[in-house]
Design an enzyme around this catalytic site. Structure first.
Site, short mmCIF file in Angstrom:
data_model
loop_
_atom_site.label_atom_id
_atom_site.label_comp_id
_atom_site.label_asym_id
_atom_site.label_seq_id
_atom_site.Cartn_x
_atom_site.Cartn_y
_atom_site.Cartn_z
N THR A 1 1.24 -0.81 -0.19
CA THR A 1 0.20 -0.06 -0.28
C THR A 1 0.81 0.91 0.01
O THR A 1 1.93 1.35 0.21
CB THR A 1 -1.41 0.00 1.26
OG1 THR A 1 -0.11 0.09 2.23
CG2 THR A 1 -2.01 -1.29 1.61
N HIS B 1 8.68 4.10 -3.84
CA HIS B 1 8.61 3.07 -2.19
C HIS B 1 10.21 4.16 -1.78
O HIS B 1 11.01 3.39 -1.06
CB HIS B 1 9.58 2.28 -2.53
CG HIS B 1 8.85 0.90 -3.14
ND1 HIS B 1 8.61 1.07 -4.44
CD2 HIS B 1 7.73 0.45 -3.10
CE1 HIS B 1 8.12 -0.46 -4.81
NE2 HIS B 1 6.69 -0.18 -4.64
N ASP C 1 -3.49 37.31 2.31
CA ASP C 1 -2.98 36.16 1.54
C ASP C 1 -1.51 36.48 1.71
O ASP C 1 -0.58 35.04 0.63
CB ASP C 1 -3.49 35.19 0.68
CG ASP C 1 -3.99 35.95 -0.26
OD1 ASP C 1 -3.66 37.59 0.21
OD2 ASP C 1 -4.80 35.78 -1.21
N ASP D 1 -0.33 38.66 -1.08
CA ASP D 1 -0.60 38.71 -2.00
C ASP D 1 -0.61 39.69 -3.04
O ASP D 1 -0.83 40.34 -4.24
CB ASP D 1 -1.07 37.59 -3.59
CG ASP D 1 -2.79 37.59 -3.36
OD1 ASP D 1 -3.07 38.65 -1.92
OD2 ASP D 1 -3.66 37.24 -4.32
N MET E 1 -10.00 49.09 0.91
CA MET E 1 -9.71 50.25 0.56
C MET E 1 -10.51 51.36 0.05
O MET E 1 -10.33 52.58 -0.25
CB MET E 1 -9.57 49.59 -1.51
CG MET E 1 -10.79 49.36 -1.93
SD MET E 1 -10.64 49.17 -3.54
CE MET E 1 -10.58 50.76 -4.83
#
Length: 584
Positions: free
Chosen positions: A52, A220, A415, A417, A515
């Protein structure tokens, strides 16, 4: 730094149970970690599996036209012979022979092989096909072991599963195994990763530094064949380090499949688990471009997705299937099959197989005549374009200069930006100045609104675009004649109309820490005094006031305490206005 991850008790069993709950047509044999579906007694059944940690492989590819069942080991560990044999016995009871598709790893090959031998001793018609598609470990290093199995495994599952569904009644187990081998013989894959993955229940370990990555990464956590330092750009990684290992005919150690320019090719870009869909799609585009430009190969089918993973592996692999050569071999052995695409595009209800992988309908043509190509409004407002350009450039320069400060504010209450978004907007304006109307301010501002929407994006782009569009409309409402000169009074009335327009689409008002806290004082002062300098001062005072109360709109309203931080959007508007003021 510790790597944070979600952990659960009994992760393997819990994951298998959860998968069965989400896919009620698939049965889980909990004690054996075997999943299987309903099969047909006249058709060959296909079983795959392994350790798995590669989800959705292999259970996600159980379905009509794909796998019949999957045997699951512990994390990155082969299932036992007992598990596999029980799966064979269970599924063979309603099938006409069983084909085991096995990834080429020592434990898998040994356990599945021994299970097949025991099954045959029980009278079960069982055959093993070992899948290997990796080119990173070449012939010299791979020696007698052969190629590892990577994401190409999934294409083998799909094509062989479709063959079993539609042709195994006629061609049986031997024919189905032959079809699988034809696909394998025409597959190549190379992987790369920025780091190793985090295995549930284990401490994260990696020998790679922050400046290193690996090419040839397996699934793996085994090391790649090359460590790259410094980390190249993604474009360079693909074109210089990955594609040559797949396609260079002079690399005799890795030239497992020949590709000619006229060959039809399937491209699969597989996410190892930790890369965003956004970047995977971008990688597919870059890879397609390099294939075409550097090798003359234009893939007939491009596939992207999270198919063969290594938990959260921060990497991807590129798989190429030579569909032309595979089709020729399939047709030579099975005359009914004209193309491998018939099998690749055939129906399956396997939950891990994307609907986007089926044969696409014809895409619609673009009617360029109806696309939005030009902004046209009533032309009013005779203005001095040279002065306007100078003011816009000065405003833009001030925003660019202030970007680090604006960004720093936004990292505290948003955030991070806002500064970049405003810079993108002003750069868009400056870059589009030459395309603006030189005689009509209303038309020029409508064009600026369009530029802002294209270059800024997001909420800020939408708000500024509406504001400037409203300003253009305000000029049209205010000016009574086409060539009426633009005066301070005309500008003031147009600003007031613009603010009213903006208020139709946002509930933000003074006191909301946006703003608007700078914009409304600016508009009100300019309407009252027609003095740009006083209006800028009012805007600046309004912006600074936002550091005294909590935000009510945008991300700042829910990221934490914003009561002591000036709103970055308001600060950015003030910086632009101050730049314009300096050029007046």
């Amino acid at each position: 730094m510790a790597v944070k991850s979600f952990e659960v008790s009994d992760p393997v069993i819990s994951s298998l149970k959860g998968f069965a709950l989400a896919n009620p047509s698939i049965t889980l044999v909990e004690g054996e970690k075997v999943l299987f579906r309903e099969t047909s007694s006249d058709k060959v059944a296909i079983i795959s599996g392994g350790g798995t940690g590669h989800e959705p492989s292999h259970a996600g590819f159980i379905g009509e036209g794909m796998l019949s069942g999957a045997v699951c080991g512990d994390i990155f560990a082969s299932p036992s012979t007992k598990q596999i044999l029980n799966a064979i016995r269970l599924i063979d009871a309603k099938s006409n022979g069983v084909l085991l598709l096995v990834k080429n790893y020592t434990g898998d090959v040994l356990h599945f092989g021994l299970s097949a031998e025991r099954a045959r001793a029980l009278g079960i018609d069982c055959h093993v096909v070992v899948i290997g598609d990796d080119v990173a470990v070449g012939r010299a290093k791979g020696g007698m072991v052969g190629r590892r199995a990577l994401a190409g495994t999934v294409l083998v599952h799909k094509i062989t599963g479709a063959f079993a569904e539609h042709y195994s009644v006629k061609y049986g187990l031997k024919g189905t195994a032959k079809a699988a081998q034809i696909v394998i013989d025409n597959l190549v894959t190379i992987g790369s990763s920025l780091d190793h993955c985090k295995v549930p229940g284990r401490k994260f370990e990696s020998s790679l530094t922050a400046e290193q990555m690996e090419v040839g990464m397996g699934i793996h956590n085994e090391p790649g064949v090359n460590v790259l330092e410094p980390i190249p750009t993604t474009e360079e990684l693909i074109s210089k380090h990955m594609l040559p290992k797949l396609l260079d005919p002079n690399d005799k150690d890795r030239a497992f499949v020949d590709f000619d320019k006229e060959d039809e090719v399937v491209l699969l870009v597989n996410n190892l688990g930790g890369v965003s869909n956004f970047i995977i799609s971008a990688i597919a585009e870059k890879t397609t471009t390099f294939l075409n430009e550097e090798y003359g190969i234009k893939p007939k089918k491009v596939m992207t997705g999270t198919l063969m993973t290594a938990f959260n592996g921060n990497g991807f692999s590129i798989t190429l299937l030579n569909a032309t050569k595979a089709s020729k071999e399939l047709s030579a052995n099975f005359p009914e099959i004209k193309s491998v695409f018939e099998l690749l595009n055939a129906y399956t209800d396997a939950p891990g197989w994307s609907a986007g992988f089926f044969e696409a309908k014809k895409a619609p043509a673009i009617d360029h005549s109806i696309l939005h190509t030009e902004v046209k409004v009533t032309e009013v407002g005779n203005y001095d374009f040279e002065n306007f350009s100078r003011w816009m450039k000065a405003g833009a320069e001030q925003v660019i200069k202030a970007e680090p400060h604006i960004t720093q504010l936004d990292t505290q209450v948003g955030d991070g930006d806002c500064g970049y978004t405003l810079v993108a907007g002003v750069n868009g304006i400056i870059g589009g100045l030459d395309q603006l109307s030189k005689t009509s301010l209303s038309e020029a501002m409508a064009q600026v609104s369009d530029i802002i929407e294209d270059s800024m994006g997001g909420t800020s782009g939408g708000l500024y675009s509406i504001l400037i569009s409203g300003f253009s409309h305000g000029l049209i409402k205010t000016c009574t004649e086409k060539n009426e000169p633009v005066t301070a009074d005309v500008i003031a009335k147009a600003f007031s109309f613009a603010l009213e327009t903006l208020y139709k689409y946002t509930k933000a008002r003074v006191g909301s820490s946006t703003m608007i806290d700078a914009l409304e004082p600016f508009v009100q002062e300019f309407s009252k005094s027609n003095d740009f300098k006083k209006a800028v001062a009012a805007a600046e005072a309004g912006a600074k006031s936002t550091a005294t109360f909590e935000a009510k709109f945008g991300r700042a309203s829910y990221v934490g305490d914003s009561s002591s931080v000036e709103d970055p959007g308001a600060a950015g508007l003030v910086e632009f206005l101050k730049g314009v003021e300096s050029a007046l």
